[in-house]
Design a protein around this motif. Structure first.
Motif, PDB file in Angstrom:
ATOM      1  N   GLU A  96       0.821  -1.204   0.000  1.00  7.56           N
ATOM      2  CA  GLU A  96       0.000   0.000   0.000  1.00  7.56           C
ATOM      3  C   GLU A  96       0.857   1.258   0.000  1.00  7.56           C
ATOM      4  N   LEU A  97       0.362   2.289  -0.685  1.00  7.90           N
ATOM      5  CA  LEU A  97       1.021   3.593  -0.677  1.00  7.90           C
ATOM      6  C   LEU A  97      -0.049   4.672  -0.735  1.00  7.90           C
ATOM      7  N   MET A  98       0.067   5.637   0.146  1.00  8.58           N
ATOM      8  CA  MET A  98      -0.831   6.791   0.130  1.00  8.58           C
ATOM      9  C   MET A  98       0.016   8.030  -0.125  1.00  8.58           C
ATOM     10  N   PHE A  99      -0.210   8.678  -1.262  1.00  7.78           N
ATOM     11  CA  PHE A  99       0.619   9.829  -1.607  1.00  7.78           C
ATOM     12  C   PHE A  99      -0.237  10.967  -2.139  1.00  7.78           C
ATOM     13  N   ILE A 100       0.312  12.160  -2.058  1.00  6.13           N
ATOM     14  CA  ILE A 100      -0.306  13.366  -2.605  1.00  6.13           C
ATOM     15  C   ILE A 100       0.564  13.846  -3.758  1.00  6.13           C
ATOM     16  N   ALA A 101      -0.056  14.211  -4.868  1.00  5.66           N
ATOM     17  CA  ALA A 101       0.680  14.749  -6.015  1.00  5.66           C
ATOM     18  C   ALA A 101       0.020  16.046  -6.469  1.00  5.66           C
ATOM     19  N   PHE A 102       0.837  17.038  -6.745  1.00  8.56           N
ATOM     20  CA  PHE A 102       0.329  18.304  -7.266  1.00  8.56           C
ATOM     21  C   PHE A 102       1.452  18.998  -8.032  1.00  8.56           C
ATOM     22  N   GLY A 103       1.113  20.025  -8.758  1.00 10.09           N
ATOM     23  CA  GLY A 103       2.107  20.817  -9.473  1.00 10.09           C
ATOM     24  C   GLY A 103       1.733  22.284  -9.440  1.00 10.09           C
ATOM     25  N   ASP A 104       2.656  23.122  -9.907  1.00  6.65           N
ATOM     26  CA  ASP A 104       2.377  24.557 -10.081  1.00  6.65           C
ATOM     27  C   ASP A 104       1.905  25.217  -8.788  1.00  6.65           C
ATOM     28  N   MET A 105       2.561  24.900  -7.673  1.00  7.17           N
ATOM     29  CA  MET A 105       2.071  25.454  -6.411  1.00  7.17           C
ATOM     30  C   MET A 105       2.612  26.849  -6.131  1.00  7.17           C
ATOM     31  N   GLY A 106       3.926  27.025  -6.217  1.00  4.66           N
ATOM     32  CA  GLY A 106       4.492  28.326  -5.902  1.00  4.66           C
ATOM     33  C   GLY A 106       4.446  28.628  -4.422  1.00  4.66           C
ATOM     34  N   LYS A 107       4.366  29.922  -4.100  1.00  6.64           N
ATOM     35  CA  LYS A 107       4.393  30.337  -2.702  1.00  6.64           C
ATOM     36  C   LYS A 107       3.676  31.671  -2.546  1.00  6.64           C
ATOM     37  N   ALA A 108       3.321  31.970  -1.325  1.00  6.09           N
ATOM     38  CA  ALA A 108       2.716  33.263  -1.010  1.00  6.09           C
ATOM     39  C   ALA A 108       2.959  33.548   0.464  1.00  6.09           C
ATOM     40  N   PRO A 109       3.530  34.694   0.797  1.00  5.27           N
ATOM     41  CA  PRO A 109       3.682  35.052   2.205  1.00  5.27           C
ATOM     42  C   PRO A 109       2.368  35.590   2.749  1.00  5.27           C
ATOM     43  N   TRP A 219      15.886  13.506 -14.659  1.00  4.49           N
ATOM     44  CA  TRP A 219      14.902  12.428 -14.713  1.00  4.49           C
ATOM     45  C   TRP A 219      15.402  11.273 -13.849  1.00  4.49           C
ATOM     46  N   TYR A 220      14.466  10.575 -13.228  1.00  2.00           N
ATOM     47  CA  TYR A 220      14.835   9.508 -12.302  1.00  2.00           C
ATOM     48  C   TYR A 220      13.623   8.623 -12.053  1.00  2.00           C
ATOM     49  N   SER A 221      13.840   7.511 -11.393  1.00  3.45           N
ATOM     50  CA  SER A 221      12.723   6.654 -10.994  1.00  3.45           C
ATOM     51  C   SER A 221      12.949   6.163  -9.574  1.00  3.45           C
ATOM     52  N   ILE A 222      11.854   5.942  -8.868  1.00  2.00           N
ATOM     53  CA  ILE A 222      11.898   5.381  -7.522  1.00  2.00           C
ATOM     54  C   ILE A 222      10.722   4.423  -7.369  1.00  2.00           C
ATOM     55  N   GLU A 223      10.807   3.587  -6.356  1.00  2.00           N
ATOM     56  CA  GLU A 223       9.701   2.693  -6.026  1.00  2.00           C
ATOM     57  C   GLU A 223       9.302   2.901  -4.577  1.00  2.00           C
ATOM     58  N   GLN A 224       8.017   3.070  -4.370  1.00  2.00           N
ATOM     59  CA  GLN A 224       7.447   3.165  -3.031  1.00  2.00           C
ATOM     60  C   GLN A 224       6.177   2.331  -3.017  1.00  2.00           C
ATOM     61  N   GLY A 225       6.066   1.451  -2.039  1.00  3.07           N
ATOM     62  CA  GLY A 225       4.886   0.602  -1.972  1.00  3.07           C
ATOM     63  C   GLY A 225       4.712  -0.199  -3.250  1.00  3.07           C
ATOM     64  N   SER A 226       3.504  -0.190  -3.788  1.00  2.00           N
ATOM     65  CA  SER A 226       3.192  -0.964  -4.992  1.00  2.00           C
ATOM     66  C   SER A 226       3.360  -0.152  -6.271  1.00  2.00           C
ATOM     67  N   VAL A 227       4.053   0.989  -6.188  1.00  2.00           N
ATOM     68  CA  VAL A 227       4.145   1.909  -7.324  1.00  2.00           C
ATOM     69  C   VAL A 227       5.595   2.109  -7.762  1.00  2.00           C
ATOM     70  N   HIS A 228       5.805   2.034  -9.069  1.00  2.97           N
ATOM     71  CA  HIS A 228       7.062   2.464  -9.688  1.00  2.97           C
ATOM     72  C   HIS A 228       6.798   3.831 -10.316  1.00  2.97           C
ATOM     73  N   LEU A 263       2.495   1.551 -12.418  1.00  4.67           N
ATOM     74  CA  LEU A 263       3.571   2.334 -13.024  1.00  4.67           C
ATOM     75  C   LEU A 263       3.005   3.719 -13.325  1.00  4.67           C
ATOM     76  N   ILE A 264       3.556   4.731 -12.686  1.00  2.00           N
ATOM     77  CA  ILE A 264       3.074   6.103 -12.867  1.00  2.00           C
ATOM     78  C   ILE A 264       4.207   6.944 -13.434  1.00  2.00           C
ATOM     79  N   SER A 265       3.966   7.532 -14.594  1.00  2.00           N
ATOM     80  CA  SER A 265       4.936   8.433 -15.216  1.00  2.00           C
ATOM     81  C   SER A 265       4.468   9.860 -14.999  1.00  2.00           C
TER      82      SER A 265
END
Length: 267
Positions: A96-109, A219-228, A263-265
């Motif tokens: 099992e793997l529980m992960f959060i994925a997002f992009g384009d977040m940036g920052k704000a004070p 570019w790189y690859s990793i494995e966590q839980g059931s996901v490559h 497999l998630i690209s």
């Protein structure tokens, strides 16, 4: 598990963790001369430059997967951080793997008058992510492209790192490069735009040393839980027969789907 922190001190420091274990940091930085420019000076090489200090990085070894441990970083001369609790992600091949994925977040004070370019939604994203991390329901975070939106105004990396600290210090925080980190004219990026403000990937790769083969090949690859996870760069050539394409092809072909059926690209 790698930990990275910024200091005003260029002497190696330590991360102390677990039951009396420690690792000495490697120290690096970058200079104004490492930034890209063109006929007109880029923000990063001119009026947007800000000394980054010294970036320390150390790899904590001997950690068990899916386990909590505490650590601190620093030195007697430079000072120590407080004790921080971190949870390691599941080992590759586990169920099992529980992960959060997002992009384009940036920052704000909290005070937006401090910056030239802010992303107000970043505060709510981090607050929501921090709640998930503290609940114990997140094993890993993937921030895919357009990381800080500093775009050549280097002090804004400091604001961004401060923003993500509550989550990046407590769980695995993996990244991929985006146009606002890498692209600039005559720099080797696929897209000929000034989107990085002259950073050309240098601050990004220094602050976020991912398990890549070498610099400017992010570019790189990793494995966590059931996901490559196959993490690519959309800002470097990925057309057929390119170096990155060949790497992607070989990486995906080598995945053991009985061990990591997902497999998630991403990029």
């Amino acid at each position: 598990m790698r930990i990275t922190w910024v200091s005003g001190n260029d002497k190696p420091q330590e991360v102390q963790y677990g039951d009396g274990q420690s690792q000495t940091s490697q120290v690096t930085t970058f200079t104004q001369h490492d930034m890209c420019s063109s006929i007109l000076k880029s923000p990063a090489s001119d009026f947007g430059w800000h000394d980054p200090g010294y970036i320390h990085s150390a790899v904590m070894t001997g950690l068990n997967p899916s386990s909590n441990f505490t650590y601190r970083y620093g030195s007697d001369s430079a000072g120590w951080s407080g004790r921080i609790t971190f949870r390691t992600p599941p080992a590759g091949g586990s169920d099992e793997l529980m992960f959060i994925a997002f992009g384009d977040m940036g920052k704000a004070p909290r005070d937006p008058s401090l910056e030239h370019f802010i992303q107000p939604g970043s505060i709510s994203v981090i607050e929501a992510t921090a709640n998930e991390v503290s609940s114990g329901y997140v094993d890993s975070i993937f921030h895919i492209g357009d990381i800080s939106y500093a775009t050549g105004f280097l002090v804004e990396w400091d604001f961004f790192l401060h923003l993500i600290y509550p989550v990046a210090s407590a769980t695995s925080y993996m990244t991929a490069i985006g146009n606002h980190e890498r692209d600039y004219v005559s720099s080797g990026s696929v897209y000929i735009t000034p989107d990085s403000g002259g950073e050309c990937g240098v601050p990004y790769e220094t602050y976020f040393p991912m398990p890549t083969a070498e610099k400017d090949k992010p570019w790189y690859s990793i494995e966590q839980g059931s996901v490559h996870f196959t993490v690519i760069s959309t800002e470097h050539d990925w057309t057929e027969k390119s170096e990155q394409y060949n790497w992607m092809n070989n990486d995906m072909a080598a995945v053991d789907r009985s061990r990591t059926p997902w497999l998630i690209s991403i990029g």
